[in-house]
Design a protein around this motif. Structure first.
Motif, short mmCIF file in Angstrom:
data_model
loop_
_atom_site.label_atom_id
_atom_site.label_comp_id
_atom_site.label_asym_id
_atom_site.label_seq_id
_atom_site.Cartn_x
_atom_site.Cartn_y
_atom_site.Cartn_z
N LEU A 99 0.86 -1.18 0.00
CA LEU A 99 0.00 0.00 0.00
C LEU A 99 0.90 1.23 0.00
CD1 LEU A 99 -2.65 -1.18 2.63
CD2 LEU A 99 -2.77 -1.32 0.13
N ASP A 100 1.42 1.57 -1.17
CA ASP A 100 2.39 2.66 -1.29
C ASP A 100 1.86 3.97 -0.74
OD1 ASP A 100 4.34 1.04 -2.55
OD2 ASP A 100 3.37 1.34 -4.49
N GLY A 101 0.57 4.21 -0.91
CA GLY A 101 0.00 5.47 -0.45
C GLY A 101 0.17 5.70 1.03
N PHE A 102 0.20 4.63 1.83
CA PHE A 102 0.36 4.81 3.27
C PHE A 102 1.69 5.49 3.60
CE2 PHE A 102 2.09 3.51 7.33
CZ PHE A 102 1.13 4.01 8.18
N GLY A 103 2.79 4.94 3.10
CA GLY A 103 4.09 5.53 3.38
C GLY A 103 4.22 6.93 2.82
N GLU A 104 3.69 7.12 1.62
CA GLU A 104 3.75 8.45 1.00
C GLU A 104 2.98 9.47 1.83
OE1 GLU A 104 2.07 7.53 -2.79
OE2 GLU A 104 3.88 6.48 -3.48
N LEU A 105 1.77 9.11 2.23
CA LEU A 105 0.97 10.02 3.04
C LEU A 105 1.58 10.24 4.42
CD1 LEU A 105 -2.66 8.96 2.13
CD2 LEU A 105 -1.61 11.19 1.73
N PHE A 106 2.12 9.18 5.01
CA PHE A 106 2.74 9.33 6.33
C PHE A 106 3.88 10.34 6.26
CE2 PHE A 106 5.95 8.40 9.47
CZ PHE A 106 5.20 8.48 10.63
N ARG A 107 4.73 10.21 5.27
CA ARG A 107 5.85 11.15 5.15
C ARG A 107 5.36 12.57 4.84
NH1 ARG A 107 7.87 6.26 4.01
NH2 ARG A 107 7.08 6.13 1.90
N TYR A 108 4.33 12.68 4.01
CA TYR A 108 3.79 14.00 3.69
C TYR A 108 3.22 14.68 4.94
CZ TYR A 108 0.64 17.59 2.03
OH TYR A 108 -0.02 18.78 1.87
N VAL A 109 2.39 13.94 5.68
CA VAL A 109 1.78 14.51 6.88
C VAL A 109 2.87 14.81 7.92
CG1 VAL A 109 0.14 14.11 8.76
CG2 VAL A 109 -0.45 13.44 6.43
N SER A 110 3.84 13.93 8.06
CA SER A 110 4.95 14.17 8.99
C SER A 110 5.70 15.45 8.62
CB SER A 110 5.93 13.00 8.98
OG SER A 110 5.34 11.84 9.45
N PHE A 111 6.00 15.60 7.34
CA PHE A 111 6.70 16.78 6.85
C PHE A 111 5.91 18.03 7.18
CE2 PHE A 111 7.26 19.96 3.51
CZ PHE A 111 8.63 20.18 3.59
N SER A 112 4.61 17.96 6.96
CA SER A 112 3.73 19.12 7.15
C SER A 112 3.52 19.46 8.62
CB SER A 112 2.37 18.85 6.51
OG SER A 112 2.53 18.61 5.13
#
Length: 171
Positions: A99-112
């Motif tokens: 589920l690639d979107g999970f890691g991508e979203l996690f990093r995005y939200v973490s960054f933000s």
């Protein structure tokens, strides 16, 4: 299949903390996963702590993949870039679908949300093995809270529904 299944089925969670130093008393990340899950009506069916050892991590996850009483596996810890961080290497070969979107979203939200560019060091990931979802989270309380409240818990019922709907009789 009734849509109400998504809202009625009690989701059963297994929580695995990966750490060379944590005990049940000092495992704040694992405690937080369990607390947040229970607050949302999920049942914690299993909990364990294993050291940062790929073979022991994989064995624990494989054991839970065979358990009927487990719908979702959440690991905490061992997702950084240090030599001892091997959770992703231990678990990702078990994914039939990532589920690639999970890691991508996690990093995005973490960054933000105040982590900034350090978010690129996270190797948080998720995947599917059989009819079970697996989430590989960092071990810090902040990362656990973010992942659980912003990503995992809002979608967990839908994910389990999608993974198990073929087991339910059709209406």
């Amino acid at each position: 299949m009734s849509e109400s299944f998504k809202h009625e089925k009690q989701i059963r969670l297994a929580v695995l903390t990966v750490s060379d130093t944590r005990t049940e008393e000092t495992d704040l990340g694992g405690k937080l996963v369990r607390k947040l899950a229970e607050e949302k009506g999920l049942h914690v069916a299993a909990y364990g702590i294993v050291p940062d050892d790929a073979q022991r991590i994989r064995q624990a996850v494989e054991d839970w993949l065979q358990e009927e009483k487990v719908d979702v596996i959440v690991t905490t810890g061992g997702t950084g870039i240090a030599k001892r961080d091997v959770t992703l290497e231990a678990v990702s070969p078990l994914f039939e679908k990532q589920l690639d979107g999970f890691g991508e979203l996690f990093r995005y939200v973490s960054f933000s949300e105040d982590v900034g560019t350090k978010a690129l060091l996270s190797r948080a990931a998720a995947g599917v093995a059989g009819d079970k979802a697996i989430f590989v989270l960092p071990g810090s309380r902040g990362a656990v809270k973010l992942a659980m409240t912003r990503l995992v818990l809002p979608e967990i019922r839908h994910i389990v529904f999608e993974l198990t709907k073929h087991h339910q009789p059709r209406e």
